[in-house]
Design a protein around this motif. Structure first.
Motif, short mmCIF file in Angstrom:
data_model
loop_
_atom_site.label_atom_id
_atom_site.label_comp_id
_atom_site.label_asym_id
_atom_site.label_seq_id
_atom_site.Cartn_x
_atom_site.Cartn_y
_atom_site.Cartn_z
N ILE A 1 0.86 -1.18 0.00
CA ILE A 1 0.00 0.00 0.00
C ILE A 1 0.89 1.23 0.00
O ILE A 1 1.74 1.40 0.88
CB ILE A 1 -0.92 0.01 1.24
N ARG A 2 0.71 2.10 -0.99
CA ARG A 2 1.54 3.30 -1.12
C ARG A 2 0.69 4.54 -0.94
O ARG A 2 -0.37 4.68 -1.55
CB ARG A 2 2.23 3.34 -2.48
N ILE A 3 1.15 5.44 -0.08
CA ILE A 3 0.53 6.75 0.12
C ILE A 3 1.63 7.79 -0.04
O ILE A 3 2.40 8.05 0.88
CB ILE A 3 -0.13 6.87 1.52
N GLY A 4 1.72 8.36 -1.22
CA GLY A 4 2.81 9.28 -1.50
C GLY A 4 4.13 8.54 -1.51
O GLY A 4 4.29 7.52 -2.18
N ASP A 5 5.09 9.03 -0.73
CA ASP A 5 6.39 8.38 -0.63
C ASP A 5 6.39 7.25 0.40
O ASP A 5 7.36 6.50 0.51
CB ASP A 5 7.47 9.41 -0.25
N PHE A 6 5.31 7.15 1.17
CA PHE A 6 5.23 6.14 2.21
C PHE A 6 4.62 4.86 1.65
O PHE A 6 3.64 4.90 0.91
CB PHE A 6 4.38 6.64 3.38
N SER A 7 5.21 3.74 1.98
CA SER A 7 4.67 2.45 1.54
C SER A 7 4.79 1.44 2.67
O SER A 7 5.71 1.49 3.48
CB SER A 7 5.41 1.94 0.30
N VAL A 8 3.82 0.55 2.73
CA VAL A 8 3.83 -0.51 3.74
C VAL A 8 3.29 -1.78 3.11
O VAL A 8 2.36 -1.74 2.30
CB VAL A 8 2.99 -0.11 4.98
N SER A 9 3.91 -2.90 3.43
CA SER A 9 3.43 -4.18 2.92
C SER A 9 2.55 -4.84 3.98
O SER A 9 2.78 -4.68 5.17
CB SER A 9 4.60 -5.11 2.57
N MET A 10 1.56 -5.57 3.53
CA MET A 10 0.67 -6.26 4.45
C MET A 10 0.35 -7.64 3.92
O MET A 10 0.38 -7.87 2.70
CB MET A 10 -0.62 -5.47 4.67
N GLN A 11 0.08 -8.56 4.82
CA GLN A 11 -0.26 -9.94 4.47
C GLN A 11 -1.73 -10.16 4.80
O GLN A 11 -2.10 -10.42 5.95
CB GLN A 11 0.63 -10.92 5.24
N PRO A 12 -2.61 -10.08 3.81
CA PRO A 12 -4.05 -10.19 4.07
C PRO A 12 -4.48 -11.47 4.77
O PRO A 12 -5.48 -11.47 5.49
CB PRO A 12 -4.65 -10.10 2.66
#
Length: 387
Positions: free
Chosen positions: A104-115
């Motif tokens: 998930i990317r919001i601007g320069d910030f990104s985070v990975s998630m395991q649904p």
């Protein structure tokens, strides 16, 4: 209102999970040698833990009845995230088409998630509300068929990723909630009895020189992992390497361990995934049998508190949520320890609160927060006025 809630807040449960997270952070630092070199995992976990505490308090203080009102939307989000993983997830390895994370990317910030981790908690809430809402009517054929299909869809989506361990864990958790809710217990028991011979057949098929079904059901790497248990001599050398290193690390720790940052196997980076699925092996090497027993006793305390809350819950909804959370933590801990000690095939199941990773940590924090919520239900909580 907040004062009444805080008076019944389970501080011992919070202390237990914070202690595990703090100890886990220390062991992640040791597994990634943060004492002698930069460790992105250690730095990221230091951010993930405070965020997890925020999620914990939100889950604890937003009334669980209010949360459960959105059970249909919760189920849609659960299935949507799992479907998005197959469509937009990133490839783990070029050799096998494995999609388990989305970014998930919001601007320069990104985070990975395991649904698949979030699906465990979301399905607990969904099933608990369904059973609570329909009462005895949940046991008619149409409702049982609907529940079966509702469970099969997310479990199937996780299996397609593919993640056999996560799909089986999700299935076990949902079955535990069904049993606790007295849903078709006799039918479920009959189904399990019918499935047992199939499991025996699959076990024999794995060890056969000319397998009939396993090559069509499982991926090659999954077959290799199971063979490390059922047929070690025929197993691929790479498939056994991780388990052998894990056993060696735990055994070398003996009673007291070698000390923090003193694990020869861990510090030599000879144990793959040491900071995630094999964090227990790191603890065994550096803190020995006593260290492992301490961790397991704390987890036993947490699971026991969840079961106590389930037994004393004021309503069926709270009972089922607390039961589902207890089973999630118990099954996940058992499978993780079973893997690192070669009781079970090698599979990617993190140890709750200890292993590196945001998805597992956050969902475990949210889950325990819901249990605290149930325990405080006699005191008014946020959004209760919307009931």
């Amino acid at each position: 209102m907040i004062r009444r809630q805080l008076s019944s807040f389970d501080y011992m449960l919070l202390i237990a999970i914070v202690a595990l997270m703090a100890f886990g952070l220390m062991m992640i630092g040791s597994a990634t040698r943060a004492n002698i070199m930069p460790s992105p995992q250690f730095d990221q976990q230091m951010i993930l833990i405070p965020l997890g505490l925020i999620f914990f308090f939100l889950a604890a203080f937003i009334d669980y009845h209010f949360i459960a009102r959105f059970y249909v939307a919760i189920y849609v989000v659960c299935v949507g995230l799992l479907a998005a993983t197959l469509l937009y997830g990133y490839l783990i390895t070029p050799d096998e088409p494995i999609f388990r994370w989305i970014i998930i990317r919001i601007g320069d910030f990104s985070v990975s998630m395991q649904p698949s981790e979030f699906a465990k908690v979301l399905m607990i809430i969904f099933l608990a509300k369904m059973i609570d809402k329909h009462g005895a009517g949940i046991n008619n054929f149409r409702m049982l068929a609907f529940l079966g299909a509702s469970i099969a869809l997310p479990v199937g989506l996780v299996m397609i990723q593919p993640s056999l361990s996560a799909s089986l864990l999700l299935l076990l958790i949902t079955l535990a909630v069904l049993f606790a809710g007295n849903v078709g217990g006799k039918n479920i028991l009959i189904s399990m009895v019918l499935v047992a011979p199939m499991l025996v057949f699959l076990a024999n098929d794995f060890t056969s020189d000319d397998p009939i079904l396993v090559t069509h059901i499982f991926h090659e790497y999954q077959i290799g992992r199971v063979e490390t248990i059922l047929n070690p001599e025929a197993a691929d050398t790479d498939a056994r390497f991780q388990i052998e290193r894990s056993i060696a690390a735990i055994g070398s720790g003996q009673l007291m361990g070698k000390g923090l940052h003193q694990g020869t196997i861990t510090q030599a980076a000879r144990l793959p995934a040491a900071e995630t699925d094999f964090i227990i092996s790191v603890i065994g090497e550096e803190f020995g049998f006593l260290g492992l027993m301490g961790v397991l006793l704390v987890m036993l305390f947490i699971v026991g508190k969840c079961m106590f809350v389930a037994a004393t819950a004021p309503d069926m909804l709270g009972r089922l949520i607390a039961t589902g959370v207890a089973m999630k933590l118990a099954f996940q801990s058992f499978i993780n320890v079973g893997v690192v000690t070669e009781l079970l095939p090698n599979t990617g199941v993190p140890f709750p609160f200890l292993s590196y990773g945001g998805s597992s940590l956050w969902t475990s924090m949210i889950a325990v927060g819901l249990v605290v919520n149930v325990q405080m239900s006699k005191s008014k909580s946020m959004f209760e006025t919307f009931e």
